[in-house]
Scaffold this motif. Structure first.
Motif, PDB file in Angstrom:
ATOM      1  N   LEU A   1      51.213  20.702 -32.147  1.00 50.53           N
ATOM      2  CA  LEU A   1      50.282  21.767 -31.361  1.00 50.53           C
ATOM      3  C   LEU A   1      51.166  22.461 -30.149  1.00 50.53           C
ATOM      4  CD1 LEU A   1      47.323  22.099 -31.943  1.00 50.53           C
ATOM      5  CD2 LEU A   1      47.008  20.539 -30.287  1.00 50.53           C
TER       6      LEU A   1
ATOM      7  N   PRO B   1      40.623  21.140 -33.876  1.00 47.85           N
ATOM      8  CA  PRO B   1      40.842  22.155 -34.932  1.00 47.85           C
ATOM      9  C   PRO B   1      42.197  22.351 -35.254  1.00 47.85           C
ATOM     10  CG  PRO B   1      39.596  22.885 -32.847  1.00 47.85           C
ATOM     11  CD  PRO B   1      40.088  21.549 -32.680  1.00 47.85           C
ATOM     12  N   GLY B   2      43.065  22.224 -34.417  1.00 45.34           N
ATOM     13  CA  GLY B   2      44.613  22.354 -34.442  1.00 45.34           C
ATOM     14  C   GLY B   2      45.446  21.269 -35.465  1.00 45.34           C
TER      15      GLY B   2
ATOM     16  N   ARG C   1      41.297  29.552 -43.637  1.00 47.26           N
ATOM     17  CA  ARG C   1      41.353  30.680 -43.761  1.00 47.26           C
ATOM     18  C   ARG C   1      41.697  31.917 -42.834  1.00 47.26           C
ATOM     19  NH1 ARG C   1      36.464  28.749 -42.449  1.00 47.26           N
ATOM     20  NH2 ARG C   1      35.156  29.851 -40.809  1.00 47.26           N
ATOM     21  N   TRP C   2      41.993  31.303 -41.671  1.00 47.10           N
ATOM     22  CA  TRP C   2      42.547  31.999 -40.302  1.00 47.10           C
ATOM     23  C   TRP C   2      44.106  32.287 -40.823  1.00 47.10           C
ATOM     24  CZ3 TRP C   2      46.269  28.933 -38.017  1.00 47.10           C
ATOM     25  CH2 TRP C   2      46.342  27.520 -38.198  1.00 47.10           C
ATOM     26  N   ARG C   3      44.732  31.381 -41.497  1.00 41.21           N
ATOM     27  CA  ARG C   3      46.346  31.350 -41.731  1.00 41.21           C
ATOM     28  C   ARG C   3      46.622  32.837 -42.419  1.00 41.21           C
ATOM     29  NH1 ARG C   3      49.474  27.238 -40.260  1.00 41.21           N
ATOM     30  NH2 ARG C   3      48.276  25.101 -40.462  1.00 41.21           N
ATOM     31  N   PRO C   4      47.515  33.561 -42.138  1.00 36.23           N
ATOM     32  CA  PRO C   4      48.002  34.653 -42.534  1.00 36.23           C
ATOM     33  C   PRO C   4      48.291  34.383 -44.171  1.00 36.23           C
ATOM     34  CG  PRO C   4      49.367  34.652 -40.783  1.00 36.23           C
ATOM     35  CD  PRO C   4      48.264  33.094 -40.981  1.00 36.23           C
TER      36      PRO C   4
ATOM     37  N   LEU D   1      45.590  34.156 -47.341  1.00 33.75           N
ATOM     38  CA  LEU D   1      45.384  35.386 -48.245  1.00 33.75           C
ATOM     39  C   LEU D   1      46.225  35.259 -49.494  1.00 33.75           C
ATOM     40  CD1 LEU D   1      45.050  37.829 -45.364  1.00 33.75           C
ATOM     41  CD2 LEU D   1      43.103  36.858 -46.903  1.00 33.75           C
TER      42      LEU D   1
END
Lengths: 266, 242
Positions: free
Chosen positions: A153, A178-179, A254-257, A260
């Motif tokens: 972190l 969250p991290g 879902r926030w990680r590039p 997708l």
């Protein structure tokens, strides 16, 4: 734009696995039918299907399934809880890490199965001992993963929170947890399988109930078809659990590039 | 001089070096900042500009001296945006309010400010979907939303291209004009410093002291590239190289 594009892509991706599985089952069935392999020792898909139908249409196996599921569920809960708390504690407290790290490394390296006689001596044969082994096995990958998460972190996030006068609780809730969550889930993916292994090993060692107990019994009586039915049930359950955790990981990350377009997992 | 919102007297700070020694970074800074003023601090790399902002914001304890002014009314904008990657643009902007326990209407306030800063269509985006300029705007919005009296800016334009940097500076000046903000800005770019600030503090080498305070006597709104502005930059450059 082709509306059926996504299902087609999915079919493209999965057909090699489906074709391999189908080819394997057909080869196995033919080899068993024409006695190229001993059907008593290795059974065949058709014999396993018949045995499976018999076992699942009578109520005999369900109490054992329930027992193993109970051991597994409790092992996962305790393993996740213990592993996460221990990982967070070791990751955030330098002195605690220095004091306990050698023990953690040693216990992590130890094949947990060798502890089973001792666990049975302390807790007796059955549910409690099986849960203990399952939880112990599940907790270590989660502990190591959570610890890695805390250490990875970025300190800048803490500095940022402190610059806004965040309380320790806010930092823990809004930054640390969250991290670290993706790391906990990554450990959980391994941990659920370990919990299942722990539950079954406990039943192999000495129990009068459970799927592991049944598998032991079937092998002792040369009931290979029935043994394979249990094996298939365990494998399906393990795949279902892993898929569930994988989906959870995708949702959380879902926030990680890279989230997708990512698919599959082991 | 109008009402003073921040006064620093003989401010000292040091860092541990090895087991028992300490490196004195700030060697006694004295400065006052008036309400609504933009004070820029310039100096060579590593002279302690960031340390000074960290001490003012409460991130680093001073080893001596006094700071008069409420630290709760200060907010810091870091050089790197430090956006939390798992939070959307909107959630990152409200992070400061959340840290301070002030979550009433946080989303509405953040949406309004972000929309004003040109990020209205990106509220649900994640940081990796933003350009560096957009990230820095979120960084600025996050600090402005806590409604600070004094905004501490630690080289927030350093990593930006010229066009983005100028756009962000215009946003900053517009908000400064409206919100009665006081700004303490650390920067390496003398062009930016002269364009933005009312006074410039030149810092010495370590242990850092305030060597000189210079007024930027140019009317606002200022225009880039004018002779007066360029002369100011040249004069400042000459003082720095002494």
């Amino acid at each position: 734009m082709d509306a059926s594009g996504a299902p087609n892509a999915e079919r493209q991706r999965t057909w090699p696995a489906h074709a391999t599985a189908l080819g394997f089952l057909i080869s196995w069935e033919l080899a068993s039918r024409f006695e190229l392999i001993n059907p008593v020792l290795v059974s065949s898909p058709s014999r396993i299907s018949v045995a499976g139908w018999d076992m699942l249409s009578t109520s005999g196996i369900y109490p054992d399934l329930g027992f193993t599921l109970g051991v597994f569920a409790l092992s996962v809960i305790l393993g996740v809880g213990g592993g996460t708390v221990a990982g967070l504690a070791l990751g955030t407290h330098k002195t605690l890490y220095q004091a306990l790290n050698p023990f953690v490394v040693a216990t992590n390296a130890l094949p947990k199965i060798v502890l089973m006689p001792l666990i049975m001596l302390w807790l007796g044969v059955g549910f409690a001992a099986n849960v203990f082994l399952g939880a112990l096995m599940a907790s270590f990958p989660i502990l190591v993963s959570t610890f890695t998460g805390v250490r990875s972190l970025e300190q800048e996030y803490m500095v940022l929170a402190r610059s806004f006068r965040a309380s320790k609780w806010t930092i823990a809730r809004s930054v640390v947890l969250p991290g670290v969550l993706p790391y906990v889930l990554s450990g959980l993916r391994v941990g659920v399988n370990y919990a299942l292994v722990g539950a079954l090993i406990g039943e192999f060692f000495g129990a009068d109930r459970g799927i592991g107990y049944r598998m032991n019994l079937y092998m002792a009586n040369f009931q290979v078809d029935q043994f394979f039915v249990c094996l298939v049930l365990v494998a399906l359950f393990a795949v279902a659990c892993t898929s569930l955790v994988h989906r959870l990981e995708q949702r959380v990350e879902r926030w990680r590039p890279s989230a997708l377009g990512r698919s599959g997992g082991m | 001089m109008s009402e003073v919102v921040l006064t620093v007297r003989d401010l000292r700070a040091s860092y541990p070096v090895g087991a028992s020694e300490r490196l004195e970074v700030l060697g006694g800074i004295d400065v006052s900042v008036a309400r609504g003023e933009i004070l820029a601090l310039v100096g060579t790399s590593g002279c302690g500009k960031t340390t000074l902002l960290h001490v003012l914001s409460g991130l680093h304890a001073p080893s001596g001296g006094t700071i008069e002014g409420s630290r709760d009314s200060m907010a810091m904008v870091f050089q790197r945006p430090h956006l939390l990657p798992w939070r959307t643009v909107l959630d990152n902007a409200t992070f400061g309010l959340e840290c301070r326990g002030d979550v009433t209407d946080a989303n509405a306030k953040a949406s309004a400010l972000l929309s004003r800063m040109g990020l209205g269509d990106h509220l649900a985006d994640y940081p990796h979907q933003l350009s560096e300029g957009m990230k820095q705007r979120v960084n600025l919005a996050r600090a402005l939303l806590v409604e600070p009296e004094v905004l501490l800016l630690d080289e927030p334009f350093a990593a930006l291209d010229v066009r983005t940097r100028r756009g962000l500076q215009e946003d900053l000046l517009e908000l400064w004009g409206e919100q009665d903000l006081t700004i303490v800005l650390v920067s390496h770019s003398l062009d930016d410093v002269v364009y933005l600030s009312d006074r410039v503090g030149i810092l010495s080498e370590k242990p850092t002291r305030l060597q000189e305070l210079t007024e930027i006597d140019l009317p606002r709104p200022r225009k880039r590239g004018t002779l007066a502005l360029l002369e100011c930059v040249a004069a400042l450059e000459a003082k720095l190289s002494l």
